[in-house]
Design an enzyme around this catalytic site. Structure first.
Site, PDB file in Angstrom:
ATOM      1  N   ARG A  29      76.245  35.880  72.833  1.00  0.00           N
ATOM      2  CA  ARG A  29      77.695  36.030  73.014  1.00  0.00           C
ATOM      3  C   ARG A  29      78.094  35.856  74.482  1.00  0.00           C
ATOM      4  NH1 ARG A  29      82.393  37.829  70.510  1.00  0.00           N
ATOM      5  NH2 ARG A  29      83.547  39.525  71.480  1.00  0.00           N
ATOM      6  N   ASP A  40      85.644  33.486  59.738  1.00  0.00           N
ATOM      7  CA  ASP A  40      84.411  33.129  59.022  1.00  0.00           C
ATOM      8  C   ASP A  40      84.786  32.619  57.621  1.00  0.00           C
ATOM      9  OD1 ASP A  40      82.576  34.183  61.041  1.00  0.00           O
ATOM     10  OD2 ASP A  40      83.123  36.184  60.332  1.00  0.00           O
ATOM     11  N   ASP A 100      68.801  32.310  61.185  1.00  0.00           N
ATOM     12  CA  ASP A 100      68.558  31.413  60.044  1.00  0.00           C
ATOM     13  C   ASP A 100      69.922  31.030  59.457  1.00  0.00           C
ATOM     14  OD1 ASP A 100      69.433  33.644  58.689  1.00  0.00           O
ATOM     15  OD2 ASP A 100      67.459  34.199  57.915  1.00  0.00           O
ATOM     16  N   HIS A 109      76.777  33.681  64.171  1.00  0.00           N
ATOM     17  CA  HIS A 109      77.011  35.028  63.636  1.00  0.00           C
ATOM     18  C   HIS A 109      75.931  35.450  62.644  1.00  0.00           C
ATOM     19  CE1 HIS A 109      81.581  34.987  64.764  1.00  0.00           C
ATOM     20  NE2 HIS A 109      80.809  35.306  65.781  1.00  0.00           N
ATOM     21  N   THR A 110      74.940  34.615  62.444  1.00  0.00           N
ATOM     22  CA  THR A 110      73.732  35.068  61.756  1.00  0.00           C
ATOM     23  C   THR A 110      73.086  36.187  62.582  1.00  0.00           C
ATOM     24  OG1 THR A 110      71.643  34.335  60.782  1.00  0.00           O
ATOM     25  CG2 THR A 110      72.187  33.358  62.887  1.00  0.00           C
ATOM     26  N   HIS A 150      80.759  33.083  75.706  1.00  0.00           N
ATOM     27  CA  HIS A 150      82.041  33.458  76.309  1.00  0.00           C
ATOM     28  C   HIS A 150      82.204  32.944  77.735  1.00  0.00           C
ATOM     29  CE1 HIS A 150      83.821  36.663  73.432  1.00  0.00           C
ATOM     30  NE2 HIS A 150      83.256  35.681  72.771  1.00  0.00           N
ATOM     31  N   TRP A 206      76.971  40.416  60.094  1.00  0.00           N
ATOM     32  CA  TRP A 206      77.337  39.364  59.137  1.00  0.00           C
ATOM     33  C   TRP A 206      76.211  39.147  58.120  1.00  0.00           C
ATOM     34  CZ3 TRP A 206      78.919  39.413  64.190  1.00  0.00           C
ATOM     35  CH2 TRP A 206      80.250  39.095  64.478  1.00  0.00           C
ATOM     36  N   THR A 207      74.991  39.486  58.547  1.00  0.00           N
ATOM     37  CA  THR A 207      73.814  39.250  57.694  1.00  0.00           C
ATOM     38  C   THR A 207      72.954  40.522  57.699  1.00  0.00           C
ATOM     39  OG1 THR A 207      72.422  38.434  59.515  1.00  0.00           O
ATOM     40  CG2 THR A 207      73.787  36.795  58.369  1.00  0.00           C
TER      41      THR A 207
HETATM   42  C1  HEM Z   1      84.790  30.807  65.683  1.00  0.00           C
HETATM   43  C2  HEM Z   1      85.430  31.723  66.419  1.00  0.00           C
HETATM   44  C3  HEM Z   1      84.782  33.028  66.743  1.00  0.00           C
HETATM   45  C4  HEM Z   1      85.351  34.246  66.611  1.00  0.00           C
HETATM   46  C5  HEM Z   1      86.772  34.522  66.165  1.00  0.00           C
HETATM   47  C6  HEM Z   1      84.357  35.223  66.969  1.00  0.00           C
HETATM   48  C7  HEM Z   1      84.575  36.593  66.958  1.00  0.00           C
HETATM   49  C8  HEM Z   1      83.601  37.541  67.197  1.00  0.00           C
HETATM   50  C9  HEM Z   1      83.817  38.971  67.142  1.00  0.00           C
HETATM   51  C10 HEM Z   1      85.134  39.658  66.809  1.00  0.00           C
HETATM   52  C11 HEM Z   1      82.634  39.575  67.425  1.00  0.00           C
HETATM   53  C12 HEM Z   1      82.347  41.070  67.511  1.00  0.00           C
HETATM   54  C13 HEM Z   1      82.261  41.520  68.966  1.00  0.00           C
HETATM   55  C14 HEM Z   1      82.020  42.993  69.100  1.00  0.00           C
HETATM   56  O1  HEM Z   1      82.766  43.791  68.475  1.00  0.00           O
HETATM   57  O2  HEM Z   1      81.097  43.390  69.857  1.00  0.00           O
HETATM   58  C15 HEM Z   1      81.666  38.521  67.637  1.00  0.00           C
HETATM   59  C16 HEM Z   1      80.346  38.740  67.911  1.00  0.00           C
HETATM   60  C17 HEM Z   1      79.430  37.737  68.133  1.00  0.00           C
HETATM   61  N1  HEM Z   1      79.710  36.396  68.283  1.00  0.00           N
HETATM   62 FE1  HEM Z   1      81.435  35.504  67.730  1.00  0.00          FE
HETATM   63  N2  HEM Z   1      83.211  34.596  67.313  1.00  0.00           N
HETATM   64  C18 HEM Z   1      83.419  33.247  67.207  1.00  0.00           C
HETATM   65  C19 HEM Z   1      82.520  32.261  67.522  1.00  0.00           C
HETATM   66  C20 HEM Z   1      81.259  32.472  68.021  1.00  0.00           C
HETATM   67  C21 HEM Z   1      80.403  31.444  68.545  1.00  0.00           C
HETATM   68  C22 HEM Z   1      80.800  29.973  68.693  1.00  0.00           C
HETATM   69  C23 HEM Z   1      79.232  32.057  68.909  1.00  0.00           C
HETATM   70  C24 HEM Z   1      77.996  31.470  69.531  1.00  0.00           C
HETATM   71  C25 HEM Z   1      77.678  30.181  69.517  1.00  0.00           C
HETATM   72  C26 HEM Z   1      79.372  33.462  68.611  1.00  0.00           C
HETATM   73  C27 HEM Z   1      78.397  34.414  68.793  1.00  0.00           C
HETATM   74  C28 HEM Z   1      78.547  35.763  68.540  1.00  0.00           C
HETATM   75  C29 HEM Z   1      77.446  36.716  68.535  1.00  0.00           C
HETATM   76  C30 HEM Z   1      75.976  36.388  68.716  1.00  0.00           C
HETATM   77  C31 HEM Z   1      78.012  37.968  68.281  1.00  0.00           C
HETATM   78  C32 HEM Z   1      77.291  39.308  68.174  1.00  0.00           C
HETATM   79  C33 HEM Z   1      77.330  40.074  69.483  1.00  0.00           C
HETATM   80  C34 HEM Z   1      76.627  41.409  69.424  1.00  0.00           C
HETATM   81  O3  HEM Z   1      75.996  41.755  68.424  1.00  0.00           O
HETATM   82  O4  HEM Z   1      76.702  42.135  70.432  1.00  0.00           O
HETATM   83  N3  HEM Z   1      80.617  33.669  68.092  1.00  0.00           N
HETATM   84  N4  HEM Z   1      82.292  37.304  67.501  1.00  0.00           N
END
Ligand code: HEM
Length: 338
Positions: free
Chosen positions: A99, A293, A272, A232-233, A103, A264-265
């Site tokens: 993440r 999603d 995966d 989000h896997t 970002h 998510w998983t």
């Molecule tokens: C498509 C639009 C996207 C939206 C609206 C979105 C939204 C979010 C939200 C709301 C969270 C939760 C954050 C938290 O509460 O800590 C999250 C977590 C995460 N996102 Fe996304 N995301 C998007 C795309 C992506 C992309 C493109 C990637 C990486 C290539 C990504 C990787 C992650 C990861 C790995 C987490 C987990 C972080 C953790 O466990 O601390 N996301 N995302």
């Protein structure tokens, strides 16, 4: 002036068609560099205006295109990568490092030609002003986790370290090898951070339209939107950070890492294609599906890719690796690392 060089990098070539393949002995690599340099200097060359993309990572090794100056940088990058692997083992922090990289890069605006106003993978996310953007809630923890590695390898920029950490996390979680390049330049001051509001929202009025608006601005397409969403896997959403997700579920109440949040998983430290299966089926109340999603299986164009990835993990991995590499380079200015 600074002599600069670009090794053109095509994200389509996982390894085979790279101009640096098959492996060149150092002397030959140097010759290739000098050849490129001469072309670059002497005549209206078609070289990309970005400076000095020197490194291409492959399999477990690093390829260097210029042996002299880049030698130390390669050693530092390799050391940093080993330390990131160790950190991942100790902290199970794969998701938040992915993440973090996303970002930093995802603020890129292709319509702005000046660096660093265009945003992107430039290390600006290390500054408090950007960490305080609502979308970045919690990411200060990721920065704290890797700061010691930054301190140890001073020659590795934040911009490179964020992308190195993210790609390494994906790979170590069982995901595809990502064809990364290094040599990103850091922005130098907080006033070079992008304005708030460039990253996507999870619950906009019209999710498909919103995703297209935000990702097209980065220069990414429908296929890349769907593939990258597959990240989000990994990981969880926490109500106290983003406002999304349950405080805890049966999959998160015992950690690893800080317990809680909604994933998510079920195996949220394993990279995966289960994200696509789970979002498609939506059978488990303990698993998260954000509006952005869900729309991947509703929009007629997104759906083609989402269905494919749910069926075929190899295709997902291939497309993901390509899209992730592209994401990791958005807005980056490259220079010889030293
Ligand atoms: C498509 C639009 C996207 C939206 C609206 C979105 C939204 C979010 C939200 C709301 C969270 C939760 C954050 C938290 O509460 O800590 C999250 C977590 C995460 N996102 Fe996304 N995301 C998007 C795309 C992506 C992309 C493109 C990637 C990486 C290539 C990504 C990787 C992650 C990861 C790995 C987490 C987990 C972080 C953790 O466990 O601390 N996301 N995302």
């Amino acid at each position: 002036g600074i002599i600069s060089l670009v090794v053109h990098f095509s994200p389509n070539t996982r390894t085979k068609e790279s101009p640096l393949n098959p492996p060149l002995p150092a002397a030959e690599a140097d010759m290739a560099v000098h050849h490129l340099l001469r072309r670059g200097i002497s005549g209206g060359s078609p070289l990309h205006p970005l400076r000095g993309l020197l490194l291409v990572s492959q399999e477990l090794g690093w390829r260097q295109a210029s042996s002299a100056a880049a030698g130390d940088a390669v050693a530092e990058l390799r050391g940093a990568r080993e330390d990131v692997k160790q950190l991942l083992k100790e902290k199970s922090c794969h998701p938040i490092l992915v993440r973090l990289g996303w970002h930093d890069a995802g603020t890129y605006d292709k319509n702005i030609s000046e660096w660093p106003q265009c945003g992107g993978a430039n290390g600006s996310l290390r500054f408090e002003i950007e960490l305080k953007h609502a979308a970045n809630a919690g990411l200060v923890n990721a920065l704290k986790l890797i700061q010691a590695i930054k301190d140890k390898y001073a020659g590795v920029t934040y911009a490179d370290l964020f992308q190195l950490a993210s790609a390494t996390a994906v790979e170590e979680a069982g995901g595809p090898k990502i064809p990364m390049i290094y040599g990103r330049v850091d922005v130098s001051a907080p006033d070079q951070c992008p304005p708030e509001g460039r990253l996507p929202a999870a619950g906009p009025p019209s999710p498909a339209e919103h995703l297209r608006e935000v990702f097209y601005r980065m220069g990414l397409n429908d296929k890349e939107i769907v593939a990258l969403s597959g990240a989000h896997t990994l990981g969880r959403s926490r109500p106290e950070r983003s406002g999304w997700g349950k405080p805890e579920t049966k999959y998160t109440k015992n950690g690893p890492g800080a317990p809680g949040g909604q994933s998510w998983t079920s195996q949220w430290l394993k990279f995966d294609n289960s994200y696509f299966k789970d979002v498609k089926e939506r059978r488990d109340e303990d698993l998260l599906v954000l509006p952005t999603d869900a729309v991947l299986f509703e929009d007629s164009s997104f759906k083609i890719y989402a269905e494919k990835y749910a069926e075929d993990q190899d295709t997902f991995f291939e497309d993901y690796a390509e899209a992730h590499a592209k994401l990791s380079n958005l807005g980056s200015k490259f220079d010889p690392p030293k």
